[in-house]
Design a protein around this motif. Sequence first.
Motif, mmCIF file in Angstrom:
data_model
loop_
_atom_site.group_PDB
_atom_site.id
_atom_site.type_symbol
_atom_site.label_atom_id
_atom_site.label_comp_id
_atom_site.label_asym_id
_atom_site.label_seq_id
_atom_site.Cartn_x
_atom_site.Cartn_y
_atom_site.Cartn_z
ATOM 1 N N TYR A 6 0.841 -1.200 0.000
ATOM 2 C CA TYR A 6 0.000 0.000 0.000
ATOM 3 C C TYR A 6 0.878 1.253 0.000
ATOM 4 C CZ TYR A 6 -3.123 3.731 1.226
ATOM 5 O OH TYR A 6 -3.793 4.927 1.215
ATOM 6 N N LEU A 10 0.966 4.112 -2.672
ATOM 7 C CA LEU A 10 0.676 5.481 -2.254
ATOM 8 C C LEU A 10 1.763 6.418 -2.780
ATOM 9 C CD1 LEU A 10 -1.003 7.511 -0.550
ATOM 10 C CD2 LEU A 10 0.510 6.942 1.379
ATOM 11 N N ILE A 52 -2.823 9.417 8.716
ATOM 12 C CA ILE A 52 -3.987 9.894 7.973
ATOM 13 C C ILE A 52 -3.905 11.410 7.815
ATOM 14 C CG2 ILE A 52 -6.495 10.206 8.128
ATOM 15 C CD1 ILE A 52 -6.605 7.366 9.318
ATOM 16 N N ILE A 55 -1.617 12.144 4.896
ATOM 17 C CA ILE A 55 -2.289 11.823 3.627
ATOM 18 C C ILE A 55 -3.334 12.897 3.323
ATOM 19 C CG2 ILE A 55 -3.744 10.179 2.372
ATOM 20 C CD1 ILE A 55 -2.405 7.949 4.048
ATOM 21 N N ARG A 56 -4.050 13.322 4.341
ATOM 22 C CA ARG A 56 -5.066 14.366 4.170
ATOM 23 C C ARG A 56 -4.420 15.678 3.710
ATOM 24 N NH1 ARG A 56 -10.119 13.982 6.643
ATOM 25 N NH2 ARG A 56 -9.188 12.455 8.026
ATOM 26 N N PHE A 66 -9.543 13.402 0.329
ATOM 27 C CA PHE A 66 -8.813 12.403 1.113
ATOM 28 C C PHE A 66 -9.183 11.003 0.667
ATOM 29 C CE2 PHE A 66 -9.172 9.411 4.657
ATOM 30 C CZ PHE A 66 -7.822 9.234 4.938
ATOM 31 N N LEU A 67 -10.472 10.783 0.434
ATOM 32 C CA LEU A 67 -10.939 9.454 0.046
ATOM 33 C C LEU A 67 -10.259 8.981 -1.240
ATOM 34 C CD1 LEU A 67 -12.769 7.105 0.749
ATOM 35 C CD2 LEU A 67 -14.580 8.204 -0.541
ATOM 36 N N TYR A 70 -6.634 8.141 -0.584
ATOM 37 C CA TYR A 70 -6.516 6.903 0.171
ATOM 38 C C TYR A 70 -6.851 5.683 -0.691
ATOM 39 C CZ TYR A 70 -6.992 3.607 4.017
ATOM 40 O OH TYR A 70 -6.837 2.537 4.853
ATOM 41 N N MET A 71 -7.844 5.807 -1.567
ATOM 42 C CA MET A 71 -8.342 4.657 -2.320
ATOM 43 C C MET A 71 -7.559 4.343 -3.605
ATOM 44 S SD MET A 71 -10.626 3.310 -0.492
ATOM 45 C CE MET A 71 -11.265 2.110 -1.639
#
Length: 82
Positions: A6, A10, A52, A55-56, A66-67, A70-71
């Motif tokens: 992941y 990312l 998080i 990442i945000r 953010f979604l 993340y996805m």
Amino acid sequence: MADTEYVKQLGITITKLREKQEMTKSDLAKKADIDRTYLAKIEQGIVVNVSIAVIRSIAAALNMSFLNAYMIPIERMRKTCR
């Protein structure tokens, strides 16, 4: 194993989105309010436990939700597992 994959995905995602917006690592780091060397390590997949909040911040600096931030790596992982 899944966590490291992941983080790798990312990093790839952030790099591609940053380059698409013609931003340098320094530009993105400043906009996301994180250290440039930390961003470089995230992009290289070296930092395993990216928070998080970070990442945000990166997502906001890249003008994305953010979604999505993340996805997208999860979707990339699914494609590589096929």
